[in-house]
Every structure is written in C-alpha cells, then in structure tokens.
Design a protein around this motif. Structure first.
Motif, short mmCIF file in Angstrom:
data_model
loop_
_atom_site.label_atom_id
_atom_site.label_comp_id
_atom_site.label_asym_id
_atom_site.label_seq_id
_atom_site.Cartn_x
_atom_site.Cartn_y
_atom_site.Cartn_z
N LEU A 165 1.07 -0.77 -0.11
CA LEU A 165 0.44 0.20 0.14
C LEU A 165 1.43 1.50 0.23
O LEU A 165 0.76 2.04 -0.65
N LYS A 166 1.70 0.92 0.89
CA LYS A 166 2.67 2.12 0.43
C LYS A 166 3.51 2.77 -0.35
O LYS A 166 3.25 3.75 -1.79
N ASN A 167 3.53 1.68 -1.32
CA ASN A 167 4.10 1.70 -2.57
C ASN A 167 3.40 2.54 -3.82
O ASN A 167 3.72 2.85 -4.45
N GLU A 168 1.82 2.27 -2.85
CA GLU A 168 1.22 2.97 -4.35
C GLU A 168 0.55 4.34 -3.62
O GLU A 168 -0.65 5.22 -3.73
N GLY A 169 1.21 4.52 -2.52
CA GLY A 169 0.92 5.50 -2.21
C GLY A 169 0.25 5.77 -0.66
O GLY A 169 -0.62 7.24 -0.30
N VAL A 170 -0.02 4.82 -0.47
CA VAL A 170 -1.54 5.35 0.99
C VAL A 170 -0.65 4.52 2.56
O VAL A 170 -0.14 3.43 2.08
N SER A 171 -0.30 5.36 2.89
CA SER A 171 -0.19 5.37 4.14
C SER A 171 -1.23 4.48 5.24
O SER A 171 -1.99 5.06 4.90
N THR A 172 -0.50 3.69 6.27
CA THR A 172 -1.19 2.93 6.65
C THR A 172 -0.77 2.66 8.27
O THR A 172 0.62 3.19 8.80
N ALA A 173 -1.84 2.41 9.33
CA ALA A 173 -1.44 2.08 10.19
C ALA A 173 -1.84 1.32 10.68
O ALA A 173 -2.72 0.39 10.54
N HIS A 174 -0.97 0.79 11.87
CA HIS A 174 -0.93 -1.21 11.83
C HIS A 174 -1.87 -1.40 13.57
O HIS A 174 -0.25 -0.53 14.24
N LEU A 175 -1.91 -1.80 14.67
CA LEU A 175 -2.07 -1.88 16.14
C LEU A 175 -1.72 -3.38 16.54
O LEU A 175 -3.22 -4.42 15.23
N HIS A 176 -1.45 -4.15 16.43
CA HIS A 176 -1.94 -5.74 16.43
C HIS A 176 -1.82 -6.14 18.24
O HIS A 176 -1.21 -5.67 19.19
N LEU A 177 -2.19 -6.84 18.28
CA LEU A 177 -2.94 -7.42 19.97
C LEU A 177 -2.30 -8.74 20.62
O LEU A 177 -2.62 -9.60 19.05
N THR A 178 -1.50 -8.72 21.65
CA THR A 178 -1.07 -10.29 21.31
C THR A 178 -2.04 -10.56 22.37
O THR A 178 -1.68 -11.25 23.11
N HIS A 179 -2.49 -9.43 23.37
CA HIS A 179 -3.34 -9.47 24.77
C HIS A 179 -4.80 -9.41 24.09
O HIS A 179 -4.91 -8.46 23.99
N LEU A 180 -5.64 -10.42 24.10
CA LEU A 180 -7.45 -10.55 23.75
C LEU A 180 -8.04 -10.35 24.63
O LEU A 180 -8.75 -9.09 24.75
N ALA A 181 -7.43 -10.58 26.28
CA ALA A 181 -8.67 -9.75 27.34
C ALA A 181 -7.32 -11.04 28.35
O ALA A 181 -7.19 -11.77 28.95
N PRO A 182 -7.29 -9.13 28.89
CA PRO A 182 -8.28 -7.98 28.71
C PRO A 182 -6.48 -7.25 27.67
O PRO A 182 -6.25 -7.58 27.29
N MET A 183 -8.08 -6.61 27.06
CA MET A 183 -6.56 -5.62 25.84
C MET A 183 -5.86 -4.99 26.15
O MET A 183 -6.45 -4.29 27.86
N ALA A 184 -4.81 -4.66 26.13
CA ALA A 184 -4.11 -3.07 26.23
C ALA A 184 -4.91 -1.80 26.35
O ALA A 184 -5.99 -1.45 25.43
N THR A 185 -4.57 -1.14 27.59
CA THR A 185 -4.98 0.54 27.52
C THR A 185 -5.31 0.99 26.68
O THR A 185 -5.73 1.89 25.68
N ASN A 186 -3.94 0.90 25.71
CA ASN A 186 -3.33 1.81 23.94
C ASN A 186 -4.61 1.38 23.68
O ASN A 186 -4.41 2.49 22.52
N VAL A 187 -5.17 0.54 23.31
CA VAL A 187 -5.96 0.08 22.36
C VAL A 187 -7.58 0.85 22.05
O VAL A 187 -7.73 1.90 21.51
N ALA A 188 -7.68 1.73 23.27
CA ALA A 188 -8.92 2.57 23.14
C ALA A 188 -8.43 4.07 23.01
O ALA A 188 -9.22 4.21 22.13
N GLU A 189 -7.01 4.33 22.84
CA GLU A 189 -6.48 5.53 22.55
C GLU A 189 -6.74 5.65 20.98
O GLU A 189 -6.45 6.24 20.56
N VAL A 190 -6.23 4.25 20.79
CA VAL A 190 -5.11 4.19 19.46
C VAL A 190 -7.37 4.10 18.26
O VAL A 190 -6.67 5.17 17.09
N ILE A 191 -8.07 3.50 18.66
CA ILE A 191 -8.60 2.72 17.84
C ILE A 191 -9.71 4.02 17.75
O ILE A 191 -10.17 3.65 16.33
#
Ligand code: SF4
Lengths: 341, 640
Positions: free
Chosen positions: B555-581
C-alpha cells in the motif's frame, strides 16, 4: 500452630469444621467415620494427605476431612488426582466418588488410572442410584429398576464393578460395606498400604432413593449365609458351618455345597495372582443383590507404579544429561552468528 | 545495513568454481511439491535450514494432507512446502512461488495455479506417465498441450538419475528411488548457491543408524548439485545475499518448538517444575513430543486418555504446586472447557495452549485458521472470564508462552494461549535472547495462616485476596497447618467455605471479573506503528502480523499510508487500544475467521470496524489484504 492441643490419635484431629450435609441415615456417615478412625491409627500427616472427588453425594467427602481436598468435576477425579500424584509422589492421594461419577461419566478416567497403576486410593461408594440428582438409575442399577428416568424399568445391563476393575488390570481390588466399620477400616488400611492404584468398592445404602438394596446380603441376620469372606491362601468357604464354598468351573465361579463337591473342589483364594481372571470370576459370582457375594480383597499384586516410573525417568534424564540448561537448549539446533560491521 | 551472516565453509561445494556466474536476486519464493511419500516437507525444511545458515531472512508455509498416506499419485496426496528467502526483512511465505519443484503430475496440477507467470517449473519427468496422468486427471501430457506455456520448464528425470548415481551403493532399489528428494534438494541448492555443508552434516547425523541410506542420500544430494553444475540445462544460477540482521546468535525456529521452549523456559524462570497434560492432536502434538524430550529440566509429560483428562491432570498438578499446562487444538479446547471452568472457580494457574486449525469439528486438521478466538474468550459455562493471549510469529510463540505463564502464576488463573497451524509449522530465523534478560516470573507459595476463625483463633482463608492483584493465596499440599478444601461450588469471599448466599455469589462474580480486568494494568501496550499520515488503521491479532506488514508495504508503494495495531493480549486488552482505535476514519480487522475480533472491538469500543475474512486454511497473502484494505477505503470514500 492451632494443632498443639489436638491429639492426632483422636478422630477430631481428622475432622474438618464443616457441617456434614448428607441425609440423616445415609451410609456415607459410616464410611466417613471409618476413614477418620483409620487415620487416627495411621502414621501419616494431615498436610500430606489429599482427598480428591468428583460430583455426587459421595464427592462431598473431602469437605469433611481435615486434610487437603479438591472437590472437582463430575467423573474427572481420577484424572485430576493422577496429575497430582504424578506431580507430587510424596503425597497420599485418595479419590472418592459414587457409581454414577466413576462408572458412568468418569468410567474412562477410572479404567485408565487403574491400568496405569497410579498411586491412588480409589473409593467407589456404590449405592446403585443417582442420589444428588434425586433418583435416576445408575450404571450399577439392576435390569428392570424403576426410577424417575425409567418409569417402565431400566433396560440397561449393569456393570460388575469388580469386573470393570479386574478388566482394567487394577493391582488392588477390594469390596466392603457401610455397616461394618471394622471391615471398612481393615480394607482401607490394606488399600493405603498398597503401592499403586487401589480400588475399593463400598456397598453404600442410600436410604432416600434406594433404601435397603443390600439388606439381603449385609443385614446382620443374613451375613453368615450371604457374605463370602475372601482370605488370601484359604479356601473360599462361607455359611454358619462353612458348609458352602466357591468352585471354579470352566473359568466361571459358582457357589456349591461342600457336601456335594467335596472340600478339595473349593477354590483357594489367591489375591496375588498376576492374571486377574480369578478376581474377574469372583466379581461375577453374584449379579443381583440377593445371592452370596464376596467381600474383602479380591486382588493385590505388586506391579510397577506409574508416578514412580515418571519420576524415575526424570532422574535418569538428569543423570544422563545433567540438569537442564536453558541457554544450551536454545542453541541446540543449528545456529549461526551475525556480526555487526 | 552492511551486516552479513558470517557463514564460511571453505570446502563447500557451492563456493567451487562454477560454470556460471551467479545473478543476485533480492528474494525468491520456492515451492516443493510431491506425493506425501516423496519427502517434500523434509526437503523444504532442509532448504530452509541451509538458507537460514546463509543468513537470509525467511518464512515458510508447510502444507500437507490430513491423511498420512493418501492414495499415491492423486491430488489428495499432494504435500507441499513453500519457502520465501530474501536479502531483506520479509513477513510472509510469499504470495506466488517463483519456482515450483513438482515431483509428479498431481503436484503440478495442484500447484501450478499458484506459480507466478514466467516462473520456473522443475519437473521430475520419471513420474510423468499415463498412469500418473490418469490418477490426477490430466487427459493429455500437460507438457505437450500448452498447459505450461509462459513458464520456464526444466524436465529432469530425477528418479533415474538418482538410481544411476546410487548404483555403486549396496542399497535397495526402493531406498535408492526414495532418495530422489535429496537429488531435487541438491539441484535447488545449486541453483540458489546454498551452502551444502549444513545439509550434508544433517544427512550424516540423521541417518547414522543406516549406512546404506545415509550414503544413498548423500550421493543423491551431490548428484543433484552436480547435475545443475554440469548440464547445460540451466542457464542461470542465483544468489540471495544475507539479510541485514542485528548482530547475534540465530537459529531457525518453528512456532511449536518456540512454544515448547517457552514453556520450559517459563518453568526455569518461575523456578517451578513443569507439568504437561496432553492428548495427541494435530497440529499441537509436536509440543508434547518436544517437552517429552527434556525431562532433565524437571518437565513431566503425561499423555492422558483424553483431552479432558489431559486438562484435569494438569489442574491436579497445579494444585500440587507445578507450573501446569495442556496443549490442544480447537476440538480439544471444547472438551477442556469444563476443566477451565473449574480452574476459573478454584483460581489456580493453568495454561491452555490452543494451536488453532480449520473447524468446525474435525474440519481441516492440517490447515491454519484463527477461528477459536470467541471460544477462548467466551467458550465456557457461567461467567468465567479468563485472560487470552496470542502469538504473532513463530519465534514470538516463545515469549507469549512465558507471558501466558507469568499471568497465570501471578493471578492464579487459567490463561489461554492461541497460536495456529501456520505459526506452529512455519519457521523463521530467531535471534536468540540472552537468557539472563528473560523475566523472573516466580511467585511464592503461602505458608502462613492469614486470618482468624470465628472463635478468633488463627486460621487459613484460601480466598483472602491480594489487595493489588486480587489473586488468592496458593498454598500447596505438604504445607502444615494450611490444610483446606477447594472445589467448584461457589465459595464464600475470604474463607472459601461453600456458600449459596445470593449476595456472595454476585460479589464473587464481580471479584473474578475485576481480577482479570485488572491485568490490563500489568501488560505491555499493544504494538503500534504508522508509516505516514494515515486514514486507515489495521488491527490484527495472531499470525496475521506478517501478512498485514507485507500488505502495508504494498500500500505504501501505492502511496497509501496506514497504521497497524497488533494485539497479543485479547483479554484483557492493553489500555492503548482504546486510545488508538478512535483516531482513524477506517478501522480494518483482517482475520482468518468470519470476523471475531471485529465483533469484540465493535462491542468494546463502539467503533465502526470492518472485517476482512479468509477461510481457506491459508494465511492472507500481502496482495489480497492490500486489495481488501483499498476496497474498504474506496467504499468509505464513496459514502462520504
Ligand atoms: S441422597 Fe442418598 S446417597 Fe445422597 S446423601 Fe441422601 S441418602 Fe446419602
């Protein structure tokens, strides 16, 4: 500690502070008392004793013993106890359950614990009924049994509990009943002394849902003629005058009058035979609650115990390769170095 | 960027004076395919190891049928191994193979569609006969009817050449023929300038018990290598340089091995003996095999009579003070649910490892899927919250195993660790950690009375919680004075006595939930990255990490920037998930299921997240994921 005033030779030392909640008159009370009395005579510590149970009336047992205890899941006690016994061979682990718990939902775990010969003392309280769920037929109920779930009579063929244990190769198999404290204590004591899986069936009266099923066998007035006492090395004789005995014909055990067959035809009990066929045959001697029934130790053989085998392999590995070294483990495959330049 | 792998082997055949100059390529995707009896997994595995030793970055995708030996020569019997090697960091086993080695017509038929146009096909022509065409359904010889137009085709009579090469050795004809996979391996190793020493050493070690087979395999490998070198058939030879790795010691690791080593490490870090209760199930059995080999670490393995007993025995061992775990795959988790419920109630540490596979039911035992997330989060009776963590790469399985143990021990709770078939069998180079840098996860057993009984005398209350963690004391049998009984009946807060009190049950339910929720304070922030001014956030979990990273590069090569949030903890989730999402116009959640995390995110964070689903038993390719993200962005734009 709190125990200083308590005398380990007194029953109270082995009694927890929980109120016992079986129905008044239930045979379980007698079994609990026998167990607590036995412990007053054993040279064991409370902290090294664990009772593990499944679900059912009998499975409440651990709550009433002042030892470690685990009241677990319907049928699973032999499996859970196996893990504990393998992890902690220093402990004395007892398993308690009923006929539904151990022969129906937990049948698989029971036979495998017996087959492996895990060092567990397994007590099966057989009352031939589901008590806790209020009276459905069980895998030991007789054909034709009328219960809430079998209004037209049960059409299931019941297990021979001793036959199941013998078929699974249990190294110790015994039967006792809830009315004879002394007999229970001696059988429990022998089970405790046995190294490996010890299976004890206890004829237990459920006075609410299946009252009196064993009366024709264990009532004091009929005992002489109906209870067959198994004694290792002795002929299997019973009756007030020892006038009856057990013979084996074509691999099958049957009751005979000594006068008819002669004393020499009466089988000499040998609980130490490696082949379980005698125990199996004796287990099938009676298949109702109305004919002479063997009690005591059917089988007691010394074979390799499972937890010890597991722990021996650990020791051997330790001796062969030394204690585990994590860094060495991580580099045990092919590795390569990358050097920054 | 000038680091190189330090691989030297003076005697290496690959370094000999070649007929051809090598052409440098940045990366190549090679797919080995043949009958399940042809040894393709082993061939791929060896090529991977040689490439790892050469310092390449790599990712692998083994694919094999569920049957041990499906009928020979049929499509059902095709077993394949794809490996992607490169001189730079890569994230997936490759979208399309550049090279396909097909040991028989069925392999060609089944795999040809994946190969990029213009790619190279190396065929074992000895297997290309009418009988084999009939078995897989080629009506005419595919080499003659234009099927292979547009590909570079090399026809090599591998079986015959192997038999000829081994004719001097006293080996059964069958064994000689079976060595043809080593011929193929030798040829590919020549083609891609792989060092030969690692393979030759491996053959030597592996077959030391059977001299004839050892020799046959060695000769076949060398013959394949020499065939490439001396015949004029191959006009090109390639070199894939080492990838720019950080300095360190590396090994090539699969997810199942990493998980196994992680559990062994956790035992060492917790200073506890390890107990594994397990029942054989694909694709998790290798963890049982690996643990069984390391008894000198104080590891007890118990192959139980069933999945239920496996979990039960582990829980029994946990009561006895062991670091206990059980391994399984989807159907096994369903069976263990009852035991996990008990562990939740009696609050003992227990790790459940679910190597996910295609479901429902027996489903696709050898194929990957990530469809057990809901099962892990909610698949129990009653209100029974437990932590769930997931690994995102083969080597990450090591760290997540330790993390699962850390949480289980500290909070006295069952924890589910999710991996999947792709991670379990896939391999990647792993920079080995310094053992001393791994966390101390030890906890202490309770040895003292902690409360007062009704009469004021000192007592032990097994449910008196730690104020900070809300964990209950772990007092193990053998501890004098702390004898207590636990069980699945509801317990009175504190004393642990059986209690049917309505208020107490409500309170205990809240406490169990609060304990798990509180773990959020004790876990790392979810990994987040953004490669520019992005309107789209891709939220991933588990093994999609590599696919997402590859898609973002496209996507970046096509000029599309993206962000990626990857979860290793599904329950409970990290507190930054709420901030980023909440910060992105588009939230895209790719999953190898029908949209499980996306439901949770929508429910928990009230975001209009969109799922991307794949249910083919295979990971996402970078390309399909990039296209899916573009489609969601376009739809969103059309709406606004
Ligand atoms: S239901 Fe029967 S077995 Fe259960 S406690 Fe009452 S009498 Fe005993």
């Amino acid at each position: 500690m709190t125990d200083v005033t308590l005398d380990p030779t007194k029953r109270g030392y082995w009694t927890s502070d929980q109120d016992v909640r079986w129905c008044p008159g239930c045979g379980d009370y007698g079994i609990l008392a026998a167990m607590q009395f036995l412990f007053t005579e054993l040279d064991v510590k409370r902290e090294n004793t664990v009772f593990v149970s499944g679900i059912g009336c009998a499975a409440r047992f651990p709550y009433y013993m002042e030892t470690y205890g685990m009241h677990t899941i319907h049928g699973r006690a032999p499996a859970i106890a196996t893990g504990l016994a393998v992890a902690r061979p220093d402990l004395d682990v007892w398993v308690v359950g009923g006929d539904g718990d151990m022969l129906s939902i937990g049948g698989n775990h029971l036979i495998h614990a017996l087959r492996r010969n895990v060092n567990l003392k397994i007590l099966l309280f057989n009352n031939q009924i589901y008590g806790l769920t209020k009276g459905q037929y069980s895998p030991t109920s007789e054909v034709g049994k009328v219960t809430k779930s079998t209004p037209a009579g049960s059409i299931d063929h019941p297990f021979s509990t001793i036959g199941v244990a013998a078929g699974a190769g249990a190294s110790f198999i015994a039967r006792t009943h809830d009315l004879d404290r002394k007999h229970m204590i001696e059988v429990f004591r022998a089970a405790h002394q046995h190294k490996g899986a010890a299976f004890v069936e206890i004829y237990q009266n459920c006075n609410v849902f299946n009252d009196g099923i064993y009366d024709a066998i264990v009532k004091r007035s009929v005992r002489d003629e109906m209870m067959i006492d198994l004694v290792h090395g002795e002929r299997i004789l019973f009756g007030a005058q020892k006038q009856r005995g057990v013979v084996i014909e074509n691999g099958e055990a049957r009751v005979a009058d000594v006068a008819d067959v002669g004393l020499d035809a009466i089988v000499v009990h040998d609980s130490g035979r490696l082949n379980p066929s005698l125990a199996f045959a004796l287990g099938h001697l009676s298949n109702d609650n109305m004919s002479p029934t063997p009690f005591g130790i059917f089988r007691s053989v010394a074979i390799a115990e499972y937890a010890e085998g597991v722990n021996d392999q650990l020791l051997a590995a330790n001796e062969a390769s030394g204690p585990g070294d994590l860094a060495a483990l991580l580099t045990s495959g092919a590795t390569w170095e990358v050097t920054g330049r | 960027m000038t680091d190189t792998a330090d691989v030297t082997d003076q005697e290496d055949l690959a370094n000999g004076t070649g007929r051809l100059e090598t052409t440098a390529v940045n990366q190549v995707v090679i797919r080995f395919a043949g009958d399940s009896g042809d040894g393709m997994q082993l061939t791929g595995d060896r090529f991977t190891s040689a490439s790892a030793m050469a310092g390449n970055d790599l990712a692998t995708l083994p694919e094999f049928p569920a049957e041990i030996r499906a009928p020979q020569g049929t499509l059902a019997g095709v077993s394949a191994f794809q490996v992607h090697i490169s001189d730079h960091e890569i994230y997936t086993p490759g979208d399309q193979p550049d090279v396909l080695i097909a040991m028989n017509p069925a392999a060609l038929m089944s795999e040809l569609g994946r190969v990029r146009s213009g790619g190279t096909l190396i065929l074992n022509t000895d297997a290309f006969d009418q009988r084999n065409f009939d078995k897989c359904g080629y009506e005419v010889d595919p080499r003659t009817d234009g099927t292979l137009d547009g590909f570079i085709v090399h026809e090599v009579p591998m079986t015959k050449l192997t038999v000829v090469a081994t004719s001097e050795i006293d080996v059964k004809k069958r064994d000689a023929e079976r060595a043809k996979n080593f011929f193929a391996l030798g040829l590919i190793c020549w083609m891609y300038s792989r060092p030969t020493a690692p393979t030759l050493d491996w053959i030597e070690a592996k077959f030391s018990a059977n001299e004839a087979v050892l020799e046959a395999n060695t000769v076949a490998f060398k013959a394949g290598h020499a065939f490439g070198e001396t015949t004029e058939m191959f006009a090109d030879r390639y070199e894939v340089a080492a990838a720019p790795y950080e300095a360190g010691t590396y090994t090539n690791i699969t997810g199942n091995t990493a998980t196994s080593w992680g559990m062994i490490a956790a035992g060492q870090l917790a200073k506890l003996p390890v107990f594994l209760g397990s029942y054989p199930i694909t694709p998790a059995s290798d963890i049982l095999h690996e643990l069984s080999r390391h008894k000198n670490f104080g590891v007890r393995t118990f192959q139980a009579e069933d999945e239920i007993a496996a979990a039960g025995a582990a829980l029994g061992a946990a009561f006895g003070g062991h670091l206990a775990f059980t391994t399984t795959s989807g159907p096994g988790v369903a069976l263990k649910g009852e035991t996990i419920g008990l562990a939740t109630s009696i609050e003992l540490p227990l790790v459940i490892i679910d190597v996910q596979r295609g479901g429902p039911s027996t489903g696709l035992p050898t194929k990957t899927e990530a469809s057990d997330l809901m099962l892990a989060l909610y698949g129990r009776h009653g209100e029974s919250p437990i932590p769930v963590v997931a690994a995102h790469s083969p080597s990450n399985c090591f760290y997540m195993a330790i993390e699962a143990c850390r949480i289980a021990l500290k909070y006295r709770t069952p924890v589910i660790l999710l991996t999947d078939g792709y991670l379990a069998n896939g391999a990647e180079p792993w920079k080995l950690p310094d053992v001393d840098s791994l966390p101390d996860i030890s906890v202490s057993f309770t040895t003292e009375l902690n409360a007062q009984g009704p009469d004021g005398s000192p007592a032990f209350h097994p449910y008196l919680r730690d104020e900070e963690t809300l964990a209950r004391p772990w007092a193990i049998p053998g501890t004098a004075g702390l004898e207590h009984r636990i069980g699945g009946l509801e317990k009175a807060d504190g004393s642990g006595d059986v209690s049917y009190d309505p208020g107490n049950h409500s309170h205990m339910t809240d406490l169990r939930q609060a304990k798990i929720d509180g773990i959020a304070k004790d876990i790392p922030a979810a990994e987040f990255s953004s490669n520019g001014e992005a309107d789209t956030l891709i939220v991933g979990w588990g093994s999609t990490h590599g696919s997402i990273t590859a898609a973002r590069e496209l996507l970046k090569n096509e000029g599309v920037s993206t962000a990626h949030l990857h979860l290793t903890h599904l329950a409970p989730m990290a507190t930054n998930v709420a901030e980023v999402i909440g910060n992105y116009a588009n939230v895209v959640v790719p999953e190898l299921n029908k949209g499980q995390l996306v439901k949770v995110l929508r429910a928990q964070y009230l975001v209009d997240a969109k799922g991307v689903s794949k249910m083919e038993g295979l990971p996402f390719t970078g390309r399909e994921l990039a296209a899916a993200v573009q489609e969601i962005r376009n739809n969103q734009e059309a709406l606004s």
